[in-house]
Structures are given as structure tokens and as C-alpha cells.
Design a protein around this motif. Structure first.
Motif, PDB file in Angstrom:
ATOM      1  N   ILE A  51      81.851 -13.407  -7.134  1.00 19.19           N
ATOM      2  CA  ILE A  51      80.594 -13.005  -6.757  1.00 19.19           C
ATOM      3  C   ILE A  51      80.114 -13.349  -5.599  1.00 19.19           C
ATOM      4  O   ILE A  51      80.416 -14.269  -4.969  1.00 19.19           O
ATOM      5  N   TRP A  52      79.828 -12.292  -4.724  1.00 21.29           N
ATOM      6  CA  TRP A  52      79.588 -12.311  -3.132  1.00 21.29           C
ATOM      7  C   TRP A  52      78.448 -11.489  -2.648  1.00 21.29           C
ATOM      8  O   TRP A  52      77.892 -10.600  -3.338  1.00 21.29           O
ATOM      9  N   GLY A  53      78.038 -12.022  -1.388  1.00 15.50           N
ATOM     10  CA  GLY A  53      76.642 -11.001  -1.087  1.00 15.50           C
ATOM     11  C   GLY A  53      76.782 -10.994   0.363  1.00 15.50           C
ATOM     12  O   GLY A  53      77.633 -11.943   1.258  1.00 15.50           O
ATOM     13  N   THR A  54      75.879 -10.140   0.855  1.00 15.46           N
ATOM     14  CA  THR A  54      75.426 -10.159   2.366  1.00 15.46           C
ATOM     15  C   THR A  54      74.105  -9.520   2.554  1.00 15.46           C
ATOM     16  O   THR A  54      73.739  -8.886   1.468  1.00 15.46           O
ATOM     17  N   VAL A  55      73.578 -10.050   3.392  1.00  8.72           N
ATOM     18  CA  VAL A  55      71.807  -9.650   3.439  1.00  8.72           C
ATOM     19  C   VAL A  55      71.615  -8.304   4.266  1.00  8.72           C
ATOM     20  O   VAL A  55      70.918  -7.626   3.956  1.00  8.72           O
ATOM     21  N   ILE A  56      72.442  -8.394   5.498  1.00 13.79           N
ATOM     22  CA  ILE A  56      72.098  -7.229   6.297  1.00 13.79           C
ATOM     23  C   ILE A  56      72.973  -6.023   5.783  1.00 13.79           C
ATOM     24  O   ILE A  56      73.986  -5.839   5.571  1.00 13.79           O
ATOM     25  N   PRO A  57      72.097  -4.872   5.267  1.00 11.48           N
ATOM     26  CA  PRO A  57      72.846  -3.777   4.574  1.00 11.48           C
ATOM     27  C   PRO A  57      73.590  -2.809   5.182  1.00 11.48           C
ATOM     28  O   PRO A  57      73.590  -2.830   6.346  1.00 11.48           O
ATOM     29  N   SER A  58      74.351  -2.109   4.293  1.00  9.29           N
ATOM     30  CA  SER A  58      75.405  -1.037   4.991  1.00  9.29           C
ATOM     31  C   SER A  58      75.578  -0.048   4.479  1.00  9.29           C
ATOM     32  O   SER A  58      75.623  -0.135   3.020  1.00  9.29           O
ATOM     33  N   LEU A  59      75.613   0.971   4.780  1.00 11.51           N
ATOM     34  CA  LEU A  59      75.855   2.477   3.851  1.00 11.51           C
ATOM     35  C   LEU A  59      77.232   2.435   3.797  1.00 11.51           C
ATOM     36  O   LEU A  59      77.698   3.276   2.888  1.00 11.51           O
ATOM     37  N   GLY A  60      78.163   1.683   3.979  1.00 10.10           N
ATOM     38  CA  GLY A  60      79.476   1.649   3.994  1.00 10.10           C
ATOM     39  C   GLY A  60      80.087   1.296   2.742  1.00 10.10           C
ATOM     40  O   GLY A  60      81.248   1.469   2.091  1.00 10.10           O
ATOM     41  N   TRP A  61      79.048   0.533   1.928  1.00 12.15           N
ATOM     42  CA  TRP A  61      79.376  -0.140   0.764  1.00 12.15           C
ATOM     43  C   TRP A  61      78.252  -0.326  -0.124  1.00 12.15           C
ATOM     44  O   TRP A  61      77.049  -0.180   0.185  1.00 12.15           O
ATOM     45  N   SER A  62      78.296  -0.425  -1.487  1.00  9.64           N
ATOM     46  CA  SER A  62      77.264  -0.866  -2.322  1.00  9.64           C
ATOM     47  C   SER A  62      77.607  -2.292  -3.031  1.00  9.64           C
ATOM     48  O   SER A  62      76.941  -3.071  -2.803  1.00  9.64           O
ATOM     49  N   ASN A  63      78.945  -2.431  -3.663  1.00 12.92           N
ATOM     50  CA  ASN A  63      79.297  -3.494  -4.217  1.00 12.92           C
ATOM     51  C   ASN A  63      80.079  -4.275  -3.501  1.00 12.92           C
ATOM     52  O   ASN A  63      81.284  -4.251  -3.471  1.00 12.92           O
ATOM     53  N   PRO A 120      73.431  -2.491  11.392  1.00 12.58           N
ATOM     54  CA  PRO A 120      73.596  -1.230  11.262  1.00 12.58           C
ATOM     55  C   PRO A 120      72.369  -0.566  11.921  1.00 12.58           C
ATOM     56  O   PRO A 120      71.235  -1.171  11.840  1.00 12.58           O
ATOM     57  N   ILE A 121      72.696   0.834  12.588  1.00 10.55           N
ATOM     58  CA  ILE A 121      71.377   1.663  12.783  1.00 10.55           C
ATOM     59  C   ILE A 121      71.397   2.810  12.025  1.00 10.55           C
ATOM     60  O   ILE A 121      72.317   3.371  11.461  1.00 10.55           O
ATOM     61  N   GLY A 122      70.289   3.192  11.326  1.00 12.37           N
ATOM     62  CA  GLY A 122      70.004   3.857  10.250  1.00 12.37           C
ATOM     63  C   GLY A 122      69.072   5.101  10.653  1.00 12.37           C
ATOM     64  O   GLY A 122      68.572   4.915  11.864  1.00 12.37           O
ATOM     65  N   LEU A 123      68.948   6.057   9.749  1.00 13.79           N
ATOM     66  CA  LEU A 123      67.781   6.925  10.184  1.00 13.79           C
ATOM     67  C   LEU A 123      66.500   6.748   9.279  1.00 13.79           C
ATOM     68  O   LEU A 123      66.589   6.257   8.119  1.00 13.79           O
ATOM     69  N   LYS A 124      65.408   7.024   9.839  1.00 14.81           N
ATOM     70  CA  LYS A 124      64.238   6.894   9.073  1.00 14.81           C
ATOM     71  C   LYS A 124      64.186   8.044   8.084  1.00 14.81           C
ATOM     72  O   LYS A 124      64.820   9.058   8.105  1.00 14.81           O
ATOM     73  N   LEU A 125      63.206   7.801   6.959  1.00 12.72           N
ATOM     74  CA  LEU A 125      63.513   8.878   5.984  1.00 12.72           C
ATOM     75  C   LEU A 125      63.174  10.270   6.520  1.00 12.72           C
ATOM     76  O   LEU A 125      64.235  11.104   6.023  1.00 12.72           O
ATOM     77  N   GLU A 126      62.360  10.717   7.138  1.00 16.94           N
ATOM     78  CA  GLU A 126      62.112  11.936   7.502  1.00 16.94           C
ATOM     79  C   GLU A 126      63.330  12.503   8.315  1.00 16.94           C
ATOM     80  O   GLU A 126      63.674  13.767   8.038  1.00 16.94           O
ATOM     81  N   ALA A 127      63.820  11.945   9.214  1.00 13.79           N
ATOM     82  CA  ALA A 127      64.989  12.450  10.056  1.00 13.79           C
ATOM     83  C   ALA A 127      66.078  12.544   9.134  1.00 13.79           C
ATOM     84  O   ALA A 127      66.974  13.365   9.050  1.00 13.79           O
ATOM     85  N   SER A 128      66.218  11.244   8.008  1.00 14.11           N
ATOM     86  CA  SER A 128      67.271  11.481   7.317  1.00 14.11           C
ATOM     87  C   SER A 128      67.259  12.851   6.128  1.00 14.11           C
ATOM     88  O   SER A 128      68.209  13.596   5.885  1.00 14.11           O
ATOM     89  N   LYS A 129      66.074  13.107   5.704  1.00 19.77           N
ATOM     90  CA  LYS A 129      65.795  14.169   4.962  1.00 19.77           C
ATOM     91  C   LYS A 129      66.337  15.511   5.833  1.00 19.77           C
ATOM     92  O   LYS A 129      67.086  16.511   5.410  1.00 19.77           O
TER      93      LYS A 129
END
Length: 420
Positions: A51-63, A120-129
Motif C-alpha cells: 500500500i503506497w500513497g502520494t498527495v500531490i496528484p499526477s495525470l501520469g498514474w492512478s494507482n 504538476p501544472i494542469g488545465l482548468k475545467l473549461e480549458a480542458s473541455k
């Protein structure tokens, strides 16, 4: 009172050296930093679960748990999953593991990693859509649209992992709490100085030698400062409240840190799989608390969880031989203990009518805490547990330890350990 159906143990594990933000470990992500650590742990024993974790999310993985396990090229038949609860991530991973013991699961490797240098840097919802829709209909136009993005389209880590609900950082919240509890700058700097002195001494006397693996980039924690002093700490400007009232500084707050840490959760049969002499302690009980941070403060849940946990076992503060308390900020440690000592607090606010007695300050964090060692969010719980288990072995058989971690969102997680 025994919480678990099976006798449950925490055994000390390993961690990487903790690096300064932007320093030696900054080229990693949470997966690549975890792999050598997990491999070193697996050399000691094959777990039944990971069982492992990280707090700052990334789009590069889920589990991330499974990703690390497979990248480490370890036995693919070992199940692996992920856990997250802000700064308590690897501690709740240990609690989850404790609840899963039995039925052939006797040994669980748990931990977490954070590379705070690379949010990571992500897109806000409207820009992503907008961009995703264009890629479906006109890839060329989508590529052109990417070049026209502005800062308003991006999710940027400009506020240091601010709480989403309030939009304020943990430091902003803690500054407010420090003022409410009248935790002054001198007291915070004094605690920070002790943390550095103890961490440096721990390294110098070899305490950390069998808890930390060497990496090619770094062999020792980079944050503890042997050259700090009360005068140097006092000279640092306020880091969050710059109105003239602020007391939290870079010196008395945990620094931006990269690192990974692991420990073991085991039954008696699981302990037998570990190398002889592995430090271990029985996990007697645990407590997870949450508070309304608008009333009690974002990082004050430990002051509710600790008395509830101790009262269940009829334990006073003086009955605890070791206190391992996560230092998100020196003020956070001081404020939570001030609440524990305040007449009527545990009765009126935590709902526990019990005489806990005076708090033994001389038993807290004997080898330093997060202000000096560093605080890679998801790694801190496992670092605290491993460190506490080893420290507890310097005490007589039957001695108790409390491990306390505060977490964003108004959470606190507490473990009660006993030395065999």
C-alpha cells in the motif's frame, strides 16, 4: 483493550534521505523516487500486500502503488493499491493494512513519497473541455489552441498547496491558530532549534544509519542545519502573515521537501518473515479525528484525537514514554499541546472527562521532527512510525509511544504503540 482481532505490529522500515525542494532529488517523480526504496525493502522480505500513497496528484498514474511495484520489477502476484489522506497518507496506509491482516495476509509494506519540487501544472475545467473537444474534431486546431493558453487557463501551484475550500495555505491557517493560542515567535524558534539540534545529533550518533538508504544523489537528510542558532532563526522574516503580526517563518516551519518512506505492518507470523533484530512495536490502537477547521483550526485535530485514544486505555500523558509528533510547524506542536494542557479542553471540546495530568515535554521527538528533517507529505507518517518504533526500543519492555500526525482538511491521525 485490544482494537484488532489479531495482534498487530508496526516494524521499522527504510526511507530515502530527505532532500531540499529544488535540490538533489528534484529530477525525480514520486514513482522513480520510490522504486529504489521499495526494492531495498523487498530485499528484506516479500510482503503479502503493498500500500503506497502520494498527495500531490499526477495525470501520469492512478494507482501509484501498483505502478511503483511493477516498475521495481517485483513479484507481480503481490496486490498493490494506493491510499491518500494529505500529510497522514502513509499513516492511514498503515491503519488500512492493520485492518486487512489475516486470511493469509501477514506482512504488508506501506509508505509514501512526495517530490514537492515538481508539482504538476494542469488545465482548468473549461480549458480542458475546450482542448479535448478540439483534439476529437480537429487535432491541428487543438495544437494551435495549446499555444494560446494563458495563466488563467492553468491550475498553478502558486499558493503552496492551498486548501481548496478556503484558498489559504496551511501556513496561513496556522498563523491564525498561533495567534489564537498565543504561541509567540520565541517559543516557535526555540522548538525549531531543538528539532534541528536533535536531528543533527541523531545523524551524528548513528541513529538514522539503519533507517535511511543512500541514493546516488544524496546520502543524508539535507534539511537539518548544524549551524543554525536562536539568533539566526529570530532574524528570519515572517513567511505567511506579513502584516507585522506574523510569527511563522521559514525557520520554524517544515520546509519544501522531496523524499519517500516505508514501514511494515505485520502479524506475529509476518514478523517472523523479517530479518532478526528488526525493531517492532505492537499497534495497540489508533484514532482518526476531524474537526471544523473554521472553529478549531486546520491542524488542531490531534488535540481531539489524542485524549480520546488515551482515555480508552486509561492512560495519562505521563504513562507515554515517547511522543513522536509531526511538526508541520513548530506552532502546530505547541498549540496542540497547549490545548491538551488547557483546563477543561479535553472535557469540553474533545468530550473526554479524564485527568491526563501534565504533559512530558522532555519525551517529544528525541531525534528531531519535520521542521528539521523535512516533510514530504505522503512520506511523513511512515517516517514517524519507523522512527518511533526504533526510539521505543531504547525504553523498557511494555513502554508506550504515541505517534501523532496532523493533516490538511482538519484531520489528525494517532497511533498508540507498545514495546514488546
Amino acid at each position: 483493550m485490544q482494537r484488532f482481532a489479531l495482534k498487530t505490529f508496526i516494524a521499522s522500515g527504510l526511507r530515502t534521505p530527505f532532500g531540499r525542494g529544488g535540490g538533489a532529488l528534484a529530477d525525480h517523480d514520486a514513482i522513480s523516487l520510490s522504486v529504489p526504496l521499495v526494492q531495498a525493502m523487498a530485499e528484506k522480505a516479500r510482503p503479502d500486500l503493498f500500500i503506497w500513497g502520494t498527495v500531490i496528484p499526477s495525470l501520469g498514474w492512478s494507482n501509484i502503488g501498483r505502478e511503483i511495484w511493477l516498475d521495481a520489477k517485483l513479484d507481480p502476484t503481490v496486490p498493490a493499491f494506493s491510499a491518500v489522506l494529505a500529510c497522514s497518507t502513509s499513516m492511514v496506509a498503515a491503519f488500512a493494512a492493520a485492518g486487512l491482516l489475516g486470511g493469509g495476509t501477514d506482512l504488508v509494506m506501506v509508505g509514501g513519497a512526495e517530490v514537492m519540487s515538481n508539482p504538476p501544472i494542469g488545465l482548468k475545467l473549461e480549458a480542458s473541455k475546450r482542448i479535448v473537444k478540439l483534439f476529437r474534431t480537429n487535432p491541428g486546431e487543438a495544437l494551435a489552441a495549446l499555444q494560446t493558453l494563458t495563466p488563467d487557463d492553468l491550475v498553478l501551484p502558486v499558493k503552496g498547496w492551498a486548501n481548496r475550500i478556503t484558498g489559504r495555505t496551511m501556513g496561513d491557517h496556522m498563523e491564525e491558530t498561533a495567534q489564537i493560542w498565543e504561541i509567540g515567535r520565541a517559543a516557535q524558534d526555540d522548538w525549531a532549534l531543538k528539532s534541528h539540534q536533535r536531528a543533527v545529533a541523531g545523524w551524528d550518533n548513528g541513529f538514522f544509519d539503519d533507517l535511511v538508504i543512500a541514493l546516488p544523489e544524496i546520502t543524508r537528510d539535507a534539511n537539518p542545519r548544524a549551524d543554525t542558532s536562536a539568533e539566526k532563526l529570530a532574524s528570519l522574516p515572517a513567511a505567511f502573515d506579513k502584516s507585522g503580526k506574523g510569527s511563522l517563518s521559514a525557520g520554524n516551519s517544515s520546509p519544501i521537501t522531496d523524499g519517500a518512506a516505508a514501514c511494515w505492518v505485520a502479524t506475529e507470523a509476518g514478523l517472523a518473515k523479517l530479518p532478526a533484530g528488526t525493531f517492532h512495536a505492537e499497534l495497540i490502537d489508533h484514532e482518526i479525528a476531524a474537526v471544523d477547521h473554521g472553529i478549531d483550526g486546520l491542524l488542531m485535530a490531534p488535540s481531539f484525537a489524542i485524549p480520546r485514544l488515551l482515555a480508552r486505555h486509561g492512560l495519562r500523558y505521563e504513562d507515554i514514554a515517547l511522543w513522536e509528533i509531526h511538526e508541520a510547524f513548530a506552532a502546530q506542536v505547541l498549540a496542540n499541546v497547549a490545548a491538551l494542557e488547557k483546563p477543561g479542553w479535553t472535557r469540553d471540546r474533545a468530550g473526554v472527562d479524564f485527568d491526563f495530568g501534565p504533559f512530558p515535554w522532555d519525551r517529544v521527538n528525541p531525534n528531531g521532527g519535520s521542521v528539521a528533517i523535512g516533510h514530504p507529505f505522503a512520506a511523513t507518517g511512515a517516517r514517524d512510525l519507523s522512527q518511533a518504533v526504533k526510539e521505543l526500543w531504547a525504553k523498557p519492555s511494555g513502554s508506550f509511544a504515541v505517534v501523532s500526525v496532523c493533516a490538511d482538511g482538519g484531520h489528525g491521525t494517532i497511533a498508540l504503540l507498545r514495546r514488546p
